[in-house]
Every structure is written in structure tokens, then in C-alpha cells.
Design a protein around this motif. Structure first.
Motif, short mmCIF file in Angstrom:
data_model
loop_
_atom_site.label_atom_id
_atom_site.label_comp_id
_atom_site.label_asym_id
_atom_site.label_seq_id
_atom_site.Cartn_x
_atom_site.Cartn_y
_atom_site.Cartn_z
N ILE A 1 -2.84 16.51 1.51
CA ILE A 1 -2.94 16.27 2.95
C ILE A 1 -4.38 16.12 3.42
CG2 ILE A 1 -0.76 17.37 3.55
CD1 ILE A 1 -2.34 19.89 4.20
N PHE B 1 0.78 -1.22 0.00
CA PHE B 1 0.00 0.00 0.00
C PHE B 1 0.82 1.29 0.00
CE2 PHE B 1 -3.71 2.42 0.22
CZ PHE B 1 -3.53 3.43 1.14
N PRO B 2 1.83 1.41 0.85
CA PRO B 2 2.59 2.67 0.84
C PRO B 2 3.09 3.06 -0.54
CG PRO B 2 3.27 1.31 2.67
CD PRO B 2 2.35 0.47 1.84
N ILE B 3 3.57 2.07 -1.29
CA ILE B 3 4.08 2.36 -2.62
C ILE B 3 2.94 2.84 -3.51
CG2 ILE B 3 5.22 1.38 -4.63
CD1 ILE B 3 6.59 -0.57 -2.75
N TYR C 1 4.19 17.01 0.56
CA TYR C 1 3.90 15.59 0.39
C TYR C 1 3.83 15.18 -1.08
CZ TYR C 1 2.73 14.87 5.32
OH TYR C 1 2.78 14.77 6.67
N ALA D 1 -8.04 14.11 3.80
CA ALA D 1 -8.34 12.74 4.23
C ALA D 1 -8.19 11.78 3.05
CB ALA D 1 -9.75 12.67 4.79
N PRO D 2 -7.73 10.60 3.31
CA PRO D 2 -7.39 9.66 2.23
C PRO D 2 -8.48 9.45 1.20
CG PRO D 2 -6.66 8.76 4.31
CD PRO D 2 -7.36 10.03 4.63
N MET D 3 -9.69 9.25 1.65
CA MET D 3 -10.76 8.98 0.69
C MET D 3 -10.95 10.18 -0.23
SD MET D 3 -11.17 6.07 1.27
CE MET D 3 -12.53 5.11 0.67
N VAL E 1 -0.51 9.94 -4.67
CA VAL E 1 -0.31 11.30 -4.17
C VAL E 1 0.56 12.12 -5.10
CG1 VAL E 1 0.72 12.63 -2.29
CG2 VAL E 1 -0.70 10.66 -1.78
N TRP F 1 0.31 4.27 -2.53
CA TRP F 1 -0.15 5.56 -2.06
C TRP F 1 0.71 6.70 -2.60
CZ3 TRP F 1 -4.52 7.23 -0.70
CH2 TRP F 1 -4.66 8.44 -0.03
N ILE F 2 2.02 6.54 -2.55
CA ILE F 2 2.83 7.64 -3.06
C ILE F 2 2.64 7.79 -4.56
CG2 ILE F 2 4.62 7.85 -1.31
CD1 ILE F 2 6.36 6.04 -2.74
N SER G 1 6.28 12.67 -2.94
CA SER G 1 5.78 11.48 -3.61
C SER G 1 6.25 11.42 -5.05
CB SER G 1 4.25 11.44 -3.56
OG SER G 1 3.81 11.47 -2.23
#
Lengths: 290, 277, 333
Positions: free
Chosen positions: B43, B26-28, B242, B45-47, B34, B30-31, B246
Motif C-alpha cells: 500500500i 497496466f492494471p494487470i 492487497y 506509493a507506487p514508485m 504487487v 500492477w497486480i 493480487s
């Protein structure tokens, strides 16, 4: 191809490699050893007198040394525990028949190929930041107070990040070892009445024991030198709570410019790594004979 | 298991495996997401980030503008490929002779070479740093290339050695019986059979050099800094960053992720020094 | 063409003498088989002839010219390896062409010879496949094809049939024998299987621990083995060797009699015993008989039609003319 003419040219062909590695190892090592016995600080020009064990004494009695050793132990131990146990579980899981094995494997392996600086920064900011990070967000959704990871539990946070990176390594190795297990052995055990737990404990685990040992030894050697993750996240802080031996030596050498002390620290680190290396070399040696 | 496994079991396994895999990956992911957002969106909320904000390439541009990303990218390429090629030049003859003309010392030499990889870098930090400073090669690509080559040389030699050993000597003998001299034997029979092994070794070496995060940070500042050091500069950011982080990260890790996928087997072979088959 | 002479050839690996000085002559066109148990040095001897190993001392002559110092490429020999040793990255065609390429033979001639070899070996359909796509028997034939196009002075075979299954082995044995008849070239063949040796050879060389125990035609070795080792090695099932009282009756230390040379009766004979395990092959039956006073069971061959059961009493009489006698050193008397 055991003819005489080849032996001479063979030696010639190995010599560049041997020479280079020898110089790479011996010369700097000798210099480190030498410096460790001098009082030598780059900020204080002048004589560099021989002071015997003085650097070692100051290095070891400095309170940050105790913290550093402790932190190193915790870091290495923690990551080893997580990756080894997690690795075995993941290997068991990935060994089972499922759809899309290829894709799942890629997802599990990926973190190992992420460079440590990226890893550290991404986790620290996008996930662990109490205000803007995802963990923080999830905490508020569930009604908890967000944890300030790097403020409150910095060492644990680093352990977490490093484990994330090394879990794929352990998994890959253990999975490879697991797949070399003879299926017939397991089938024979089943015919002998062993259930899954028995088969796991008495056949799979002993077979994996060798691979697990290798994983532990190799990871230990590399984990002792963890650096970038600490550098980009905490710089060893707050205070000395995330300073490991490697980081302490780095600080001594390049921030305090104390060549003498830094070298003493370096020698200690080498001795530590050597202890582990001896065990690893024995295992490799046995395998080369095979 | 050679027995037929029910589809139901397979599905359960897939769900469990897929979930765990997804969480790890997931982290990968996610970046990646982003990096296509603006800083303000990044920054939220994720959804919301995922669904209700626009996609943009601004962050990529900003990274390039602010810090000349491409230069660092090329530095990484040069030192990774350079150290690998340099390593090959030295390693191929060494591995060749150890594999085909072994002596009773061969095993010891090999083990000694591997042991140099177990040296903690901090143990030689000071001499190397001082040496580089005095030679004027601090913050130089040449210096980094040499250091990275020395670090990876044991692994390159080791891997080539194992691949060369796998070439059946009978095939080389057959070539000799067929009238080939040494040059013809190496050119027409040995090399084609060794190429896959050499390719795998190259892959692994590039990966290890690209991700190396000790010397590449310590021995560089502005000029020769590769991506590892460049990303480091994000640790003391100004303002929202961020999305830029990313973007920079994705570009830094993408090549290696792709190469890494192809080199799983090599990874096991190279980094366990043969202690695991 | 194809005469090979070994003069006092010796081979040591370090301090271990694997082959003590040895003499051997192989005539042009002969099919010679080196046979012996594992580790007897037969493969080493073959490799010495091939030039893949250097002799420690002694000379090897090919067609009366000293080849001792020559590398394999220059000896004019061709070898078929146990593992076939095909070039995995080349097609069958290129594999067979390789030796001709090394000899700088013009392309048209190469193609001609490849077609001819492929036809002779039934490989025409496979010329463009790679070894990995072939079966064991096909690979075997490619290896032979590669050897044939070299038109060597002699062919060297190193246990070529060991990796094939039993049925295939029988077929290939015949093909290799036929090849020999057709090409009329010297063949030196190494095997541990005495059946291959007996069926294919003009001349058999029996080796043990690097020493030649006996050289002779298959029938020579069968009828007049020089010592107990050869006697026990040639012929299947093994010759019965008996010491003690039964031997002293013939004034020797050991007597030998082959299972097929013993007469059987339920009423009378020289040796009385009880039937043990019997092996029924359909055409023959082999009985293992525990004779009173003998240390080991005696193997007897009888026709498949006679039925005797475990525990039956039986009388054995060896045919006098077929009895072999050996002294206490194991040598033929």
C-alpha cells in the motif's frame, strides 16, 4: 451428401442438443412465469395462492425499481458509448503500421479475459481506494483531493470498470471488420480526390456500420446481465445507486427470498432482453443466408 | 496500405499505440507486481512499491494457507474442462449433421439455439436455484458443470458448425470416389481437417466457462466454489489484503490470459455469431 | 472395360427437372466431352455417372452391369475435380496412395505405383510436399495421379483446367490428351470451353438445359450442326446466322456461314457493307462488317496480310458449298 439414409441419422444426431436446450430454456422459463403469478415467499411457508398481476404491480411500483431501470439504462448506455467510440478509435489506431503490433494487441485485448470478480476488486481496491489506491496517490501528487470513487460516484466507477473489460471486445471486432475492408476501395477513393476524413466518413464508417451494430446489440445483451462487478464492489449500494435490474431481481430472490416478486422481475428482464435479441437475430439470420 | 510508410510514421504510431496499450494493460501488470510484495509494501506509493521494496512469495503462500486456493483452482479447472468436454459430446454430432446434411429447418434450429444464449440468467434464476436445491446439487461441481455446459452449448455448436462448413465438400466427395466408406471418410479425411476447428472451440469454451461469474457464484458456497466465487470472498476482507488479492488474482487469470491470446480470431467468430466476418 | 451406357436417365432437384430423360452411349476407350453453357447440366450428368448424385429415374450401366444403385466407391471410376480436392493434411505421396489404401492394396505395390505415377507426371521431386506448397499445375497433376493409380474403368474430369492460367491450360490440354493415348482408358470430360472440346474429344456431347442437342465427332459438329444452337456454339468466332431477305433467297428461314468461309473483295460480291471494328491477331484478321440490310454485323476472317480500315467499303460472298440452312424452328434443313 444428400442421400436418404443420412437424413434419419442426422435428426438423431441433433436431438440431444435440441432436447437439452429446449428443456434448459422452456422449463425454467415456464416456472418463472408461473411463480410470478403466485404469492410465494420462502420465509413464509404456507399457501402459495394465485395472485395475478400483484407481484408485477409491487415490483414495478417499488421505488427501487425506478432506480434500477434508470441505473441499468445509464450503465448499458455508458458502457456502449465508451466501448463503441473507443473501439472505433482503437481499431483505427491498431490498423496502422507500427512496430510490435502483436504485443500491443495483446495488451489491448487482455482485459476481456480477466474474470469480472477480479476486475471489480482490483479496480476498487488497488486503484480507486482513496487512501491506498493509485488514483488516490496520483491525486495527492498533483494537489487534488482524492475522489472516493465508490462513495461519491459509484455508478460511474462501475461503468468505468465494465468499459475497461469490454473495450477489447469491441476493438477486436471492429478491427476485424476494418481489416476486411477492401484496400482497393480506399485507393479508388483517394484517386477520386477524397482526403482522410472523407474516406473515413464515406467509406470506412459505412463498412463498419454493420460491425458496430453487432457490437452494440451483443454487448447490450450481455451488459444487461452485469452482475459480479456490482456484487464485489458495491452490493448495489450505496442505497440503490448501483442497483441494476439484474441486481434487484437477485436481491429480491435470494435475499428477500420473495420468489413471486423475483420471478415477476425475471419476466420483465426477459422481455427487455428479447427486444434486443429480436434485432440481433435478424442480423444473424441475414448473415446465415449469405 | 501497400505503399511504403516512413519509419518516422511507424514510430509515432508505435508510441501512441504502445502508450494506450500500456495504459489499458497496466492494471494487470500492477497486480502481477504487487503479488510479489508484502502487505505493508503493497500500500505504499507506487514508485516505492516498484523500486524500493523487496520481492517475496509470502502472499501466495498466505492465500493458499488461508483459503486452500488450490482447491478452488481445481474446481475451476474441473468445471471448465468438464463442461467443455460434455458440450463437445453433444455438439459435435449436432453440428456435423447441420453442416453436412442440412434441411430447410437447419437455419431456424441454429438461430433458435443461439437465441437461448440471449436469455438473461436472472430470468431463470429462481427455478434453477430451487431445482438445484431440491435435487441436492447446490454447491456441487456436477451441477455447475451441467449449467455451464448448457450456457456454452449454443456457442460450441455454432463454432463447430462454421468450421465444419468450411471443409470443402469436394474433398469429402473425392474420398468417396477414392473408395472410402463413411467410417473411413470421417476418420481419415474429415476429422484431421476438423481438428484445428475443434481445438479453437475448446479453447473458447474453457475461457468462457472459467470466467463465468453469475451461476458460479450463486450456485456455490464452500465445496464447489471455483475461482470466481473464491475471489468474491475478498470483497469483505480482514486487514491488509492487497498483496494477497493480487496473488490470488494473478493465479486466477493467468491461464486464461495465455489461452485468450491464442483465441482472438475464435472470439470474434464465436461471440458475434457470424454477423461479422 | 470402360463402356458406359445411360438409359433414360433423369434428374430432378425437388420439382425442378434439370435433366429430362436422356440416352447416351460411351464406348470403351473413347474421349467424350460434355460441353455446353453454364447451367446446362453437364456437371450434373458427370456426377450422376460418378455416383455423387442419385438419378431420379433411369439406369446407368458400366461395362454392361447396372451401376445405378452403387455408391461412388464401388463403381470403379476415378474423378478429377475442378478444385483438385486434394487432402490438405496429407503429403502428395499420401494423397496418391489414399485410393490404394482404401482398396487395401499391399504397401510394396502401392509404393511401386506411386513411383510410376510420379515419374509419368513429373512429380517425383514433390512427393513429400503438402498440397498447400504446390502450384496450380502441380496440384492438377497430383489429382490426376491420384486418379490414375485407381486404374479405373473410366476417368471423369470436371472442368479441370478452369482454375489454371491460359498458358498452363494449353500445356495441360496436351498432357491430358497424351495421357489418354497412353492409357487407352475411357475419359469423360466436362468443360464450357469449346476449344478444349474440339481439340481433345473423340466424341462431343453438346448439352443445353439438360437436353443433348447433338452427339458427334468434332468435325461432324463443325461441318453439320443439327441446329442453330450447336452451330453457334461450336467454332470460334461464332457462325454468322442471317435471317430475312438474304435467307429467303435460299428458301429458308435462316442461313449460316462461318467467318472462315466468306470471300472478300473490294470490287464485287453478294453482300455490300462497311468495315467496322477489325481484330488483328497477326496470323488472321477478323473484320466485323456492317452489311446493308442485315440486322447484325457479319464476322469475316481474312488473311493477316490484307489491310482494311474502319469505314472502308467491302463486298462479301459466302462460299456456296459451306452455307448452312435452318428452318424457323432452328433445325438443320
Amino acid at each position: 451428401m444428400a442421400t436418404k439414409a443420412s437424413s434419419a441419422s442426422a435428426r438423431l444426431m441433433i436431438s440431444p442438443a435440441v432436447l437439452l436446450l429446449f428443456m434448459w430454456m422452456i422449463v425454467p422459463l415456464a416456472m418463472t412465469l408461473y411463480f410470478s403469478f403466485l404469492r410465494y415467499n420462502l420465509l413464509q411457508p404456507g399457501d402459495n395462492p394465485f395472485v395475478g398481476w400483484e407481484n408485477y404491480y409491487w415490483f414495478v411500483t417499488d421505488p427501487s425499481f425506478k432506480d434500477a431501470m434508470f441505473n441499468t439504462l445509464i450503465l448499458v448506455g455508458g458502457v456502449l458509448a465508451i466501448t463503441t467510440i473507443g473501439g472505433v478509435i482503437l481499431a483505427l489506431l491498431l490498423d496502422r503500421p507500427m512496430f510490435g503490433t502483436g504485443i500491443i494487441r495483446i495488451m489491448v485485448i487482455a482485459p476481456f479475459f480477466v474474470m469480472p470478480t477480479v476486475s471489480g476488486l482490483v479496480w476498487k481496491n488497488l486503484f480507486m481506494n482513496p487512501v491506498n489506491g493509485i488514483f488516490g496517490y496520483l491525486s495527492t501528487v498533483f494537489g487534488f483531493e482524492p475522489i472516493d470513487f465508490f462513495g461519491q460516484i459509484p455508478l460511474v466507477s462501475i461503468i468505468f470498470i465494465v468499459s475497461w473489460m469490454w473495450l477489447p471486445f469491441a476493438t477486436l471486432i471492429l478491427l476485424t471488420a476494418m481489416q476486411s475492408l477492401d484496400q482497393e476501395q480506399l485507393e479508388a477513393a483517394e484517386m477520386d480526390g477524397a482526403n482522410w476524413m472523407n474516406r473515413f466518413l464515406f467509406i470506412m464508417l459505412p463498412h463498419l456500420a454493420r460491425a458496430i451494430t453487432v457490437v452494440i446489440l451483443i454487448q447490450t445483451i450481455f451488459l444487461l446481465s452485469v452482475f459480479a462487478e456490482i456484487l464485489v464492489t458495491t452490493n448495489g449500494g450505496p442505497g440503490t445507486s448501483t442497483t441494476t435490474l439484474t441486481y434487484l431481481i437477485y436481491v429480491s430472490s435470494l435475499f428477500q427470498f420473495d420468489v413471486g416478486m423475483g420471478s415477476a422481475g425475471g419476466v420483465i428482464a426477459i422481455i427487455l432482453a428479447n427486444i434486443v435479441a429480436i434485432f440481433l437475430m435478424r442480423m444473424i439470420g441475414k448473415n446465415l443466408d449469405a | 496500405m501497400a505503399r511504403a510508410v516512413s519509419n518516422k510514421t511507424k514510430i509515432i504510431n508505435t508510441v501512441v499505440g504502445g502508450t494506450i496499450g500500456f495504459l489499458i494493460f497496466f492494471p494487470i501488470l500492477w497486480i502481477f507486481i504487487v503479488s510479489f510484495k508484502t502487505e505493508e509494501d503493497a500500500i505504499r506509493a507506487p514508485m516505492e512499491v516498484l523500486f524500493s521494496s523487496g520481492w517475496t512469495l509470502d502472499s501466495f503462500a498466505a492465500v493458499q494457507a488461508r483459503a486452500d486456493y488450490l482447491k478452488h483452482f481445481f474446481n475451476s479447472v474441473i468445471i471448465s474442462v468438464g463442461s467443455t468436454l460434455l458440450g463437445l459430446v453433444i455438439a459435435i454430432p449436432a453440428a456435423w449433421s447441420m453442416a453436412f446434411v442440412p434441411t430447410k429447418n437447419t437455419k431456424n434450429v441454429l438461430m433458435w439455439m443461439l437465441s437461448t444464449k440471449m436469455l438473461p440468467p436472472v430470468g431463470v434464476l429462481i427455478p434453477i436455484y430451487l431445482l438445484f436445491r431440491d435435487l441436492g446439487i447446490l454447491d456441487s461441481r456436477i451441477g455447475l458443470t451441467i449449467v455451464l455446459m448448457l450456457i456454452n452449448l449454443p456457442i460450441i455448436i455454432w463454432m463447430l458448425y462454421t468450421y465444419f462448413k468450411e471443409i470443402p465438400s469436394e474433398i469429402l466427395e473425392a474420398a468417396r470416389m477414392d473408395g472410402a466408406n463413411l467410417r473411413e471418410e470421417v476418420l481419415y479425411v474429415l476429422t484431421p481437417m476438423a481438428v484445428p476447428g475443434i481445438a479453437s472451440t475448446v479453447l473458447l469454451s474453457i475461457i468462457l466457462a472459467w470466467n463465468e461469474s453469475f451461476w458460479t457464484i450463486i450456485l456455490t458456497s464452500a465445496k464447489a466454489a471455483p475461482l470466481t466465487a473464491f475471489i468474491n470472498s475478498f470483497s469483505s476482507p480482514e486487514g491488509l489484503f492487497y498483496a494477497k488479492l493480487s496473488a490470488a488474482s494473478i493465479m486466477a487469470i493467468a491461464p486464461i490470459l495465455i489461452m485468450g491470446w491464442f483465441s482472438q480470431k475464435q472470439l470474434v467468430r464465436g461471440l458475434t455469431f457470424g454477423a461479422v466476418k | 472395360m470402360g463402356r458406359i451406357t445411360l438409359k433414360q436417365v433423369q434428374k430432378k432437384f425437388g420439382d425442378v427437372e434439370v435433366i429430362p430423360p436422356l440416352d447416351l452411349e460411351i464406348k470403351d476407350g473413347e474421349f467424350v466431352v460434355f460441353v455446353g453453357p453454364s447451367g446446362c447440366g453437364k456437371s450434373t450428368l458427370l456426377r450422376l455417372i460418378a455416383g455423387l448424385e442419385d438419378t431420379t429415374s433411369g439406369n446407368i450401366e458400366i461395362d454392361d452391369e447396372d451401376a445405378t444403385g452403387l455408391p461412388p466407391a464401388k463403381r470403379g471410376l476415378a474423378m478429377v475435380f475442378q478444385s483438385y480436392a486434394l487432402y490438405p493434411h496429407m503429403s502428395v505421396r499420401k494423397n496418391i496412395a489414399f485410393p490404394m489404401r482404401m482398396a487395401k492394396i499391399p504397401k510394396e505395390e502401392q509404393d511401386r505405383k506411386i513411383e510410376a505415377a510420379a515419374k509419368a507426371l513429373n512429380l517425383t521431386d514433390y512427393l513429400d510436399r503438402k498440397p498447400g506448397q504446390l502450384s496450380g499445375g502441380q496440384r492438377q497433376r497430383v489429382a490426376i495421379g491420384r486418379a490414375i493409380v485407381r486404374e479405373p474403368a473410366a476417368f471423369l474430369f470436371d472442368e479441370p483446367l478452369s482454375n489454371l492460367d491460359a498458358a498452363l491450360r494449353v500445356g495441360m490440354r496436351l498432357e491430358i490428351s497424351e495421357l489418354h493415348k497412353r492409357l487407352d482408358t475411357t475419359m469423360v470430360y466436362v468443360t464450357h470451353d469449346q476449344v478444349e472440346a474440339m481439340t481433345m474429344a473423340d466424341k462431343i456431347v453438346v448439352l443445353q438445359a439438360g437436353v443433348i442437342e447433338q452427339v458427334g465427332s468434332p468435325l461432324d459438329l463443325y461441318r453439320a450442326p443439327k441446329n442453330k444452337f450447336v452451330a453457334g456454339f461450336i467454332g470460334s468466332p461464332k457462325m454468322n446466322l442471317i435471317e430475312g431477305a438474304a435467307a429467303s433467297k435460299h428458301n429458308t428461314h435462316t442461313i449460316g456461314i462461318r467467318p472462315e468461309h466468306i470471300e472478300v473483295s473490294t470490287k464485287s460480291g453478294d453482300w455490300k457493307g462497311t468495315v467496322g471494328v477489325s481484330e488483328h491477331l497477326g496470323s488472321d484478321t477478323f473484320l466485323h462488317v456492317n452489311v446493308d440490310g442485315f440486322a447484325e454485323p457479319i464476322t469475316v476472317r481474312i488473311s493477316g496480310d490484307i489491310e482494311l480500315k474502319y469505314g472502308d467499303s467491302i463486298y462479301l460472298t459466302p462460299i456456296a458449298e459451306q452455307l448452312h440452312k435452318f428452318d424457323d424452328q432452328g433445325q438443320r434443313v
